[in-house]
Design an enzyme around this catalytic site. Sequence first.
Site, mmCIF file in Angstrom:
data_model
loop_
_atom_site.group_PDB
_atom_site.id
_atom_site.type_symbol
_atom_site.label_atom_id
_atom_site.label_comp_id
_atom_site.label_asym_id
_atom_site.label_seq_id
_atom_site.Cartn_x
_atom_site.Cartn_y
_atom_site.Cartn_z
ATOM 1 N N TYR A 177 0.838 -1.202 0.000
ATOM 2 C CA TYR A 177 0.000 0.000 0.000
ATOM 3 C C TYR A 177 0.874 1.254 0.000
ATOM 4 C CZ TYR A 177 -3.375 3.479 1.703
ATOM 5 O OH TYR A 177 -4.164 4.603 1.849
ATOM 6 N N LYS A 226 1.257 4.507 -2.644
ATOM 7 C CA LYS A 226 1.108 5.902 -2.244
ATOM 8 C C LYS A 226 2.385 6.705 -2.489
ATOM 9 C CE LYS A 226 -3.192 5.876 -0.997
ATOM 10 N NZ LYS A 226 -4.187 6.696 -1.733
#
Length: 228
Positions: free
Chosen positions: A141, A145
């Site tokens: 994740y 980002k």
Amino acid sequence: MPTALITGASRGVGAQIARALAPTHDLLLGGRGSVELDELAMELDGAVTFPVDLTDYDAVEAAMETIGPLDVLVHSAGVASSLEAVADTPVEEWRYLMDINVIAAAELTRLLLPGLRAAGGHVVFLNSGAGMNVRPNWTPYAASKFALRALADGLRAEEPELRVTSIFPGRIDTDMQRDIVAREGTQYNPANYLRSETVAAAVATAVNTPADAHPTEIVLRPRVSRNT
């Protein structure tokens, strides 16, 4: 009024961003077709739905025919990680996160650049604290980002006539957050997290900043009471 397109607008932070911008902008509400998206459009009188799956790139390109000059593009759509270590994360999870969190945003931005340039527009990327640091079991994740941050920084350098803002909120009180906390096996306390309305207010502040300033990054962290 200026026009703003908000992705992920059907619920959570995206819906609150729409509510925050509604007094000052004509709205295009992006999201997969749903009752929630239609209800938000009815709530925000004059808002128009933009019901498209952002990873269906042919459908996204076809939908561009309805959009002209665009003053604001807010990338709020995104998904969270399965919370696995690098050693346990399959390639499908990496592709899933990158496709939704990065590639879809890049492609939508690319297709909308003519309209954004025509309006001297503003692109806002709703990033995450994970776009600034990495914790165990959050690597895939965070990688998506970090990549989203690079997309914003590169766009800002390449398109000097546009304003490009990255918002880096900490954890937000949303349904997605409740699911994450359940997977972590800890107790959920809404007071420990940012409110969606607070994050939306930060987006609105960036968008409504006078034109002589360029708000490049906004970092938000929850204030956790010692008594919680």
